[in-house]
Design a protein around this motif. Sequence first.
Motif, mmCIF file in Angstrom:
data_model
loop_
_atom_site.group_PDB
_atom_site.id
_atom_site.type_symbol
_atom_site.label_atom_id
_atom_site.label_comp_id
_atom_site.label_asym_id
_atom_site.label_seq_id
_atom_site.Cartn_x
_atom_site.Cartn_y
_atom_site.Cartn_z
ATOM 1 N N PHE A 245 -5.761 5.410 8.141
ATOM 2 C CA PHE A 245 -5.360 4.930 6.813
ATOM 3 C C PHE A 245 -4.205 5.790 6.295
ATOM 4 O O PHE A 245 -4.425 6.753 5.546
ATOM 5 N N PRO A 246 -2.969 5.454 6.700
ATOM 6 C CA PRO A 246 -1.831 6.311 6.367
ATOM 7 C C PRO A 246 -1.523 6.348 4.868
ATOM 8 O O PRO A 246 -2.012 5.520 4.095
ATOM 9 N N LEU A 247 -0.693 7.319 4.515
ATOM 10 C CA LEU A 247 -0.396 7.574 3.100
ATOM 11 C C LEU A 247 0.059 6.335 2.336
ATOM 12 O O LEU A 247 -0.325 6.127 1.191
ATOM 13 N N LYS A 248 0.894 5.531 2.972
ATOM 14 C CA LYS A 248 1.426 4.352 2.277
ATOM 15 C C LYS A 248 0.272 3.471 1.775
ATOM 16 O O LYS A 248 0.259 3.033 0.626
ATOM 17 N N ASP A 249 -0.701 3.240 2.641
ATOM 18 C CA ASP A 249 -1.840 2.378 2.267
ATOM 19 C C ASP A 249 -2.734 3.063 1.233
ATOM 20 O O ASP A 249 -3.256 2.423 0.317
ATOM 21 N N LEU A 250 -2.902 4.376 1.411
ATOM 22 C CA LEU A 250 -3.757 5.122 0.488
ATOM 23 C C LEU A 250 -3.161 5.107 -0.922
ATOM 24 O O LEU A 250 -3.863 4.817 -1.908
ATOM 25 N N ILE A 251 -1.880 5.366 -1.007
ATOM 26 C CA ILE A 251 -1.239 5.420 -2.327
ATOM 27 C C ILE A 251 -1.225 4.026 -2.968
ATOM 28 O O ILE A 251 -1.423 3.866 -4.168
ATOM 29 N N LYS A 252 -1.056 3.016 -2.131
ATOM 30 C CA LYS A 252 -1.080 1.641 -2.654
ATOM 31 C C LYS A 252 -2.454 1.343 -3.267
ATOM 32 O O LYS A 252 -2.554 0.791 -4.376
ATOM 33 N N ALA A 253 -3.511 1.745 -2.559
ATOM 34 C CA ALA A 253 -4.876 1.516 -3.080
ATOM 35 C C ALA A 253 -5.063 2.250 -4.411
ATOM 36 O O ALA A 253 -5.715 1.737 -5.327
ATOM 37 N N CYS A 254 -4.481 3.435 -4.522
ATOM 38 C CA CYS A 254 -4.603 4.199 -5.779
ATOM 39 C C CYS A 254 -3.826 3.505 -6.897
ATOM 40 O O CYS A 254 -4.294 3.421 -8.032
#
Length: 365
Positions: A245-254
């Motif tokens: 779950f790379p940063l791009k996806d994590l930050i998008k979820a946030c």
Amino acid sequence: MTEDKIDLIGLSLEEISETLINKGLIQSKEKFRSKQLWHWLYFRGETDFDKMTTVSKDLRKKLKDHFVIQRPKIKSHQISKDRTQKWLLELNDGNLIETVFIPEENRGTLCVSSQVGCTLNCKFCFTGTQKLVRNLTSSEIISQLLLAKDNLSDWPNGKDRKISNIVFMGMGEPLYNYENVKNAAEIMGDKEGIQLSTKRITLSTSGIVPEIIKWGNEVDSRLAISLHATNDELRNDIVPINKKFPLKDLIKACREYPRSKNSKRITFEYVMLKGVNDTAQDARKLVKLISGIPAKINLIPFNPWPNSPYECSSKEEIKKFSDIIKNAGYASPVRKTRGQDIMAACGQLKSSSIKIRKSELRANG
Ligand code: SAH
Ligand code: SF4
């Protein structure tokens, strides 16, 4: 025999009602009786059916025949010189977990475990080096709070309660034990029982993106993200779940997290590792990465453990880092390390180390 009896702790009120009805102990129009029981379990913390005086004697006897109210066994209890307390608890199958109470001036926080050990191997975390892993049941999760309340004489639930906050920051990745953690969090916040404000219950995750989205839609709590790095290369190394779950996806979820507003800002946790993630450039990248998300950034001084591969950043580096974040408009408290003398600080929990060492000795002949 307790084996055939049902553990009452961890069931929802609805489940208790259903079970009582199915077993013929109450009729469907008598659901108020399960509410009375709920009040004893979660408002008063009663563990003895005989003391539940608002329940009829007849029903009390039947309850005793069918149910148990269990607490884990205390293997050891340590109190730090800063008054942090750590309980090592033995579960029914012999597994061990740890629960930590951190008293502060205006609140008391209980740090609960969600798994025995953890399947993820964040490089700086002692729990991640534990080999034995299993999910805790809802009962085992909620019982950590009940037992701590017993020990601190924190019943019944009043205004001046000693445990005012819960953080899922003990052993384990709570979102890999989704349903049980959800049930436990809901019981903790229930208005008829423990009555903790959902603003004071914080789920901390290393970043399991699909479950973060699900949790946001289903459960009312605060969210903390263990970020620790601002680029995928470093995060892949120190928080390996980032490869999935790379940063791009994590930050998008946030960004899309439904409750990331006002009083429920997301907390980004960032462990300060000397020479690894602690430069001024890292701080600026961090601010940029999360820009636009209602957030606070919690800087955690790295807590060392035996043979840990890192050192904590210097006080000066941490101050510099924190100033950059503050100047960008974010609250940036540096978390005080608590209970270090009893190995109760963040990332130091690894309860079955002794057991593992023994078995390793055996394996090595
Ligand atoms: N598994 C969840 C919750 C438990 S860990 C998670 O990772 O978020 C709670 C917090 O302690 C996390 O932010 C984690 O990254 C941090 N942590 C782990 N080891 C640490 C250490 N040795 N020093 C400081 N913080 C640590
Ligand atoms: Fe597991 Fe959290 Fe430790 Fe990572 S930091 S190994 S997710 S407990």
